[in-house]
Design a protein around this motif. Structure first.
Motif, PDB file in Angstrom:
ATOM      1  N   LEU A  34       3.322 -43.991  20.412  1.00  0.00           N
ATOM      2  CA  LEU A  34       2.643 -43.371  21.555  1.00  0.00           C
ATOM      3  C   LEU A  34       1.765 -42.202  21.116  1.00  0.00           C
ATOM      4  N   ALA A  36       0.832 -38.578  20.623  1.00  0.00           N
ATOM      5  CA  ALA A  36       1.691 -37.399  20.364  1.00  0.00           C
ATOM      6  C   ALA A  36       3.055 -37.747  19.774  1.00  0.00           C
ATOM      7  N   GLY A  38       3.415 -38.422  16.720  1.00  0.00           N
ATOM      8  CA  GLY A  38       3.434 -37.816  15.381  1.00  0.00           C
ATOM      9  C   GLY A  38       2.753 -38.633  14.303  1.00  0.00           C
ATOM     10  N   LYS A  39       1.993 -39.655  14.680  1.00  0.00           N
ATOM     11  CA  LYS A  39       1.311 -40.507  13.688  1.00  0.00           C
ATOM     12  C   LYS A  39       0.375 -39.693  12.795  1.00  0.00           C
ATOM     13  N   SER A  40      -0.536 -38.946  13.415  1.00  0.00           N
ATOM     14  CA  SER A  40      -1.524 -38.186  12.630  1.00  0.00           C
ATOM     15  C   SER A  40      -0.838 -37.097  11.808  1.00  0.00           C
ATOM     16  N   THR A  41       0.136 -36.456  12.400  1.00  0.00           N
ATOM     17  CA  THR A  41       0.850 -35.379  11.696  1.00  0.00           C
ATOM     18  C   THR A  41       1.538 -35.934  10.453  1.00  0.00           C
ATOM     19  N   LEU A  42       2.246 -37.036  10.617  1.00  0.00           N
ATOM     20  CA  LEU A  42       2.947 -37.649   9.471  1.00  0.00           C
ATOM     21  C   LEU A  42       1.954 -38.226   8.467  1.00  0.00           C
ATOM     22  N   ILE A 106      -2.626 -45.712  17.764  1.00  0.00           N
ATOM     23  CA  ILE A 106      -1.549 -46.089  18.685  1.00  0.00           C
ATOM     24  C   ILE A 106      -1.227 -47.563  18.477  1.00  0.00           C
ATOM     25  N   ARG A 142       5.163 -32.504  24.569  1.00  0.00           N
ATOM     26  CA  ARG A 142       4.335 -32.020  23.452  1.00  0.00           C
ATOM     27  C   ARG A 142       2.874 -31.922  23.875  1.00  0.00           C
ATOM     28  N   PRO A 144      -0.178 -32.319  22.809  1.00  0.00           N
ATOM     29  CA  PRO A 144      -1.021 -31.348  22.100  1.00  0.00           C
ATOM     30  C   PRO A 144      -2.496 -31.388  22.513  1.00  0.00           C
ATOM     31  N   LYS A 145      -2.951 -32.544  23.012  1.00  0.00           N
ATOM     32  CA  LYS A 145      -4.364 -32.622  23.398  1.00  0.00           C
ATOM     33  C   LYS A 145      -4.547 -32.581  24.925  1.00  0.00           C
ATOM     34  N   LEU A 147      -3.628 -34.758  26.983  1.00  0.00           N
ATOM     35  CA  LEU A 147      -4.055 -36.072  27.478  1.00  0.00           C
ATOM     36  C   LEU A 147      -3.099 -36.643  28.539  1.00  0.00           C
ATOM     37  N   THR A 178      10.772 -39.067  15.595  1.00  0.00           N
ATOM     38  CA  THR A 178      10.170 -37.762  15.331  1.00  0.00           C
ATOM     39  C   THR A 178      10.758 -36.651  16.205  1.00  0.00           C
ATOM     40  N   VAL A 181      13.942 -35.950  13.421  1.00  0.00           N
ATOM     41  CA  VAL A 181      13.741 -35.475  12.047  1.00  0.00           C
ATOM     42  C   VAL A 181      12.459 -34.644  11.975  1.00  0.00           C
ATOM     43  N   SER A 182      12.433 -33.718  11.032  1.00  0.00           N
ATOM     44  CA  SER A 182      11.251 -32.865  10.869  1.00  0.00           C
ATOM     45  C   SER A 182      10.130 -33.659  10.205  1.00  0.00           C
ATOM     46  N   VAL A 183       8.930 -33.099  10.203  1.00  0.00           N
ATOM     47  CA  VAL A 183       7.797 -33.754   9.543  1.00  0.00           C
ATOM     48  C   VAL A 183       8.127 -33.964   8.058  1.00  0.00           C
TER      49      VAL A 183
HETATM   50  N1  ATP Z   1       9.073 -34.538  13.474  1.00  0.00           N
HETATM   51  C1  ATP Z   1       7.799 -34.547  13.868  1.00  0.00           C
HETATM   52  N2  ATP Z   1       6.947 -35.440  13.325  1.00  0.00           N
HETATM   53  C2  ATP Z   1       5.662 -35.453  13.731  1.00  0.00           C
HETATM   54  N3  ATP Z   1       5.138 -34.636  14.666  1.00  0.00           N
HETATM   55  C3  ATP Z   1       5.949 -33.725  15.240  1.00  0.00           C
HETATM   56  C4  ATP Z   1       7.313 -33.649  14.857  1.00  0.00           C
HETATM   57  N4  ATP Z   1       7.884 -32.668  15.587  1.00  0.00           N
HETATM   58  C5  ATP Z   1       6.920 -32.152  16.364  1.00  0.00           C
HETATM   59  N5  ATP Z   1       5.753 -32.769  16.159  1.00  0.00           N
HETATM   60  C6  ATP Z   1       4.509 -32.404  16.870  1.00  0.00           C
HETATM   61  O1  ATP Z   1       4.138 -33.503  17.692  1.00  0.00           O
HETATM   62  C7  ATP Z   1       2.715 -33.552  17.801  1.00  0.00           C
HETATM   63  C8  ATP Z   1       2.254 -34.925  17.340  1.00  0.00           C
HETATM   64  O2  ATP Z   1       0.853 -34.992  17.445  1.00  0.00           O
HETATM   65  P1  ATP Z   1      -0.027 -36.027  16.618  1.00  0.00           P
HETATM   66  O3  ATP Z   1      -1.423 -35.608  16.822  1.00  0.00           O
HETATM   67  O4  ATP Z   1       0.496 -36.145  15.238  1.00  0.00           O
HETATM   68  O5  ATP Z   1       0.305 -37.368  17.411  1.00  0.00           O
HETATM   69  P2  ATP Z   1      -0.398 -38.798  17.313  1.00  0.00           P
HETATM   70  O6  ATP Z   1       0.721 -39.777  17.314  1.00  0.00           O
HETATM   71  O7  ATP Z   1      -1.355 -38.827  16.204  1.00  0.00           O
HETATM   72  O8  ATP Z   1      -1.152 -38.881  18.722  1.00  0.00           O
HETATM   73  P3  ATP Z   1      -2.543 -39.597  19.097  1.00  0.00           P
HETATM   74  O9  ATP Z   1      -2.235 -41.059  19.266  1.00  0.00           O
HETATM   75  O10 ATP Z   1      -2.945 -38.961  20.394  1.00  0.00           O
HETATM   76  O11 ATP Z   1      -3.536 -39.335  18.014  1.00  0.00           O
HETATM   77  C9  ATP Z   1       2.145 -32.450  16.920  1.00  0.00           C
HETATM   78  O12 ATP Z   1       1.858 -31.330  17.735  1.00  0.00           O
HETATM   79  C10 ATP Z   1       3.313 -32.165  15.965  1.00  0.00           C
HETATM   80  O13 ATP Z   1       3.291 -30.842  15.492  1.00  0.00           O
END
Ligand code: ATP
Ligand code: MG
Length: 203
Positions: A34, A36, A38-42, A106, A142, A144-145, A147, A178, A181-183
């Protein structure tokens, strides 16, 4: 118009020879989940980690690709399918060039992800599907955008999880919760998998 009279031109190297010369294995790591989740973050943390290990890795990320290659596509079912088809082709090219392609889309439909997998299977390139998983309540929190807020207010149509479906993977290679577990732990799970499969060198 569909191209005809086209012939595949083989290079001087096979993929195996190229991999040996460059001492690296190409593959695709495909994140799904979905917004947010955490795809982009990971993906970004993983890319950074791999490159710091001197392993060529390159991230293809949702919005970035829609700024360029796929700027002609919308968010309806057909456009999403075409979006993913093109990403899969590009990821495959990166992987074929011996890099680690990391995609962060996504990619809500099982059939689209299976098509991406099939493309890789047919070329004998490893395809690792990673489910970035968090409950809807968590990702909405969360946001973050901003949306989800907009989608719930009806300002964004066809938003995955709110007004468009998300089909979770049934058998992903890696499942990362996510919200649990932490990033850093998430990245470690992926690195452990890559090492276990001997896709990247042991420490
Ligand atoms: N364990 C975790 N792993 C990844 N992200 C986490 C975790 N815990 C908290 N977060 C937070 O969740 C948010 C995930 O946002 P991210 O942009 O990575 O999502 P995304 O899946 O890429 O969404 P989109 O499809 O809209 O691009 C960030 O703000 C990140 O800091
Ligand atoms: Mg993202």
């Amino acid at each position: 118009m569909v191209a005809t009279n086209i012939t595949w031109h083989h290079g001087a190297f096979t993929r195996e020879e190229r991999q040996k010369e460059l001492n690296q294995k190409g593959l695709t790591i495909w994140f799904t989940g979905l917004s947010a989740s955490g795809k982009s973050t990971l993906a970004s943390a993983l890319e950074q980690h791999l490159v710091s290990l001197k392993i060529a890795a390159y991230r293809l990320d949702g919005d970035n690709i829609r700024f360029g290659l796929n700027k002609d596509l919308g968010f309806g079912p057909e456009a999403r399918t075409e979006n993913i088809r093109r990403i899969a082709e590009v990821a495959k090219l990166f992987a074929d060039s011996t890099q680690i392609a990391i995609t962060a889309f996504i990619s809500p439909y099982i059939s689209d992800r299976d098509a991406a997998r099939k493309l890789h299977d047919e070329a004998n390139i490893p395809f690792i599907e990673i489910f970035a998983d968090a409950p809807l309540s968590v990702v909405e929190e969360r946001d973050p955008k901003g949306l989800y807020k907009k989608a719930k207010a009806g300002e964004i149509k066809e938003f995955t999880g709110i007004s468009a479906p998300y089909e979770a993977p049934l058998k992903p290679e890696i499942h990362i919760q996510t919200d649990k577990v932490s990033v850093e732990e998430g990245v470690q799970i992926i690195l452990d998998y890559l090492r276990e499969k001997e896709y990247i060198p042991q420490l």
